[in-house]
Write an enzyme that holds these catalytic residues in place. Structure first.
Site: not given
Lengths: 226, 226, 226, 226
Positions: D38-39, D55-56, D84-86, D105, D107, D130, D170, D224
């Site tokens: 995640g990132n 990353s990591g 990050s690898s993303d 991002h 999972h 919404d 993914h 809102y």
């Protein structure tokens, strides 16, 4: 009413606003709410007012100043936050059910899953008989923005022992003689929604005889606690 | 006995009451209880007494004063709280199973889901064979208010190796040689109820041969721990 | 070896024992373990020894003294706690897989649910391809008390890229070049076991082509992290 | 770019890096991430740069130094951690969607379960109407390492009101006018993925009429909050 209108904080009803702000911690502790969803309100004793969470206020930052005082038409009369977007529904319930002094609204996940199917939760647990006196009923689909939600809550709960209603495709509304009682009802709604969900996943849970439901409900309402 | 009767706190058995109060933290940590449901009790060594959680006491506020001392008929003899509404069941078990020194009651969700279907949890995990020596059995439907629940617990556990019983439509009762052992049984009951639930959701978990269950049970009861 | 044998604490390998004790906090944080189940071990560099959690030690009380030093036959050689009841399995793996320096065992619920059906977890997530290089395989049913479990682990993992094996009706064993790597594998095993479980509950997750699995695995093993 | 290239920390954009580091705490609090997955990233206002998690890096150790500054081709320009690898996917989105200033991002398990089946989440909750204005769409299967993931995100979100896309096999990618808005979208994605999952487990949740979805979406985007 606009947000600007409420930027005239006078700090009235501070003790009750602190109490209601603090009650929201049960919603996070029991994971009934996500981000800023959910709210608790309470009638001000002896006045035509109630206090309710401000719209979009994060739970970590919720102090008494995140709670706004409203009249029974849902207009903010004291506070720095625009009141919850569910204020109209709370106001309708306070106007129409004089014995109700507290309300809670959540999208708690297991209960809302039943609501998305418009399916009542059957009474298959003694704890449900104790607290709800039978199944937890489903209310109609209603759009936000007028009295539809409030009317759906009142009509559904008027013909049920349950202090909780599953509003179709939406979530949970609970009522009680105090805000804390409504919080307890919201916590127990998710608890039984979850257990009955689990039970139904692998078969058919056994209904409790109506006679036994009645006995359990009568006993619990009169005897439990201190 | 009324609540007024117990407002004569003498503070006896304080150390054991502190111990039992503290054991309740396992129930919240493992999420076996919601709001004020659930309770732990323990027999007082050498006396015809046991200590048990007070009715409706919140877990955050539970100190030794939230634990009440009862005689084996379930009458409060020391404390400021009316004892748990499940006191009659605990008392029945202490009267009828002299080797039991601790008991726990919860509505933990996965185990209670099996109870609502009146379905025993099959022995498909080596950890179940270790702790329970076979399936976790189901007890009868019983109303609160007399000896029915206690009798259901005793009759079911008398013919099983399991220290836990799933009372139909209700929840879990566990017994043990100490309150802590009964707490461990309650924690493990929910743990295996959950894993077997997950396993059954996607197919049929494989039963462990009775012969292997017997070997695992014998070994675990004699060798594990310090 | 009896408990009495190890009451001759000399305090060797204290730093590594502290490190391994601390790694157990990942097991509780990610809810992979219940009560005292689960354990982490690590080979002592340059010696025919490994360190492993003591049997039945509670996680809250786990310090370096709860970690026992064993030789590669699983005999305790330093410590105050009898080593984990899974020590024989760890020892077998260290004797037979010289590249393995760390191991973890859990009964994490979603993974163990697959194990109870003796069903491998199919590779339907890119994160699984990254970490496991394919499905997570199932090992045989094996009783505790001799080399059966260790042999099952070694035989299963010898023909798989996966650092994790689901031992039938039992739980998860993971290996790695360090204890921390084995902990990560145990955490990721439960993570993917859960997501694939959820996915399968409502249909059939799509398999990733073997070619793509191979590319993802090769890349992740070489590039990820710092 | 290699890890060595970024060991020239100049400490630019420190305030924004602190802000983005802190936003990651929502990912752990709502259990959207496991281990280091995640990132969060955010565009640097007025510069062709963005900041993103290294990353990591473990969440417990994440400070502003765990956040790396990148140009819009994904090259690290300031920081001590390889990004990050993303990063390539984030960079592609910033290059192609100028109104996007933040991305997340994860999972997260329930949403990723839908992604593994390549199944969109139907709009059956008023909270979905919404926030997402309809179903949460599915993007293509794409390998990491080039622009495939970024292109899949952009193509899918360009034809949807939803700020979230489920990338097949993914996980979740969300966009927003700020990093915090994208974090909120990631949190709400898992929330509704879970509730709709629960609802579908026991039957078919009722779709909300498109007309009502449109009204709810229009109102929420305009009214809102404060």
């Amino acid at each position: 009413m606009t947000a600007a209108d409420v930027r005239t904080e006078r700090g009235t009803h501070r003790e009750q606003r602190e109490h209601v702000a603090a009650l929201h911690s049960y919603l996070t502790r029991y994971q009934l709410v996500t981000w800023t969803s959910g709210n608790v309100s309470e009638r001000v004793p002896g006045e035509d007012l109630f206090v309710i969470k401000g719209s979009g206020v994060e739970y970590d930052e919720l102090t008494w100043e995140g709670i706004t005082v409203c009249d029974l038409d849902g207009n903010a009369v004291d506070g720095v936050k625009r009141p919850s977007s569910d204020t109209d529904a709370h106001a309708y319930v306070y106007r129409n059910l004089p014995e109700v002094n507290g309300q809670v609204h959540t999208h708690s996940p297991y209960a809302t899953a039943w609501a998305a199917r418009a399916e009542e939760i059957p009474c298959v647990l003694t704890a449900m008989a104790d607290e709800f006196g039978g199944p937890i009923p489903v209310g109609p689909f209603a759009l936000i923005g007028d009295d539809s939600i409030g009317r759906g809550i009142v009509e559904t709960l008027s013909v049920s022992r349950s202090p909780a209603v599953l509003m179709r495709n939406h979530g949970v509304f609970t009522i009680g003689p105090s805000a804390k009682a409504a919080v307890k009802a919201a916590v127990m709604t998710e608890d039984v929604a979850r257990t009955v969900h689990f039970s139904r996943q692998l078969g058919e849970p056994l209904l409790i005889d109506q006679d036994d439901v009645d006995k359990l409900y009568a006993r619990y309402q009169n005897v439990y606690g201190q």
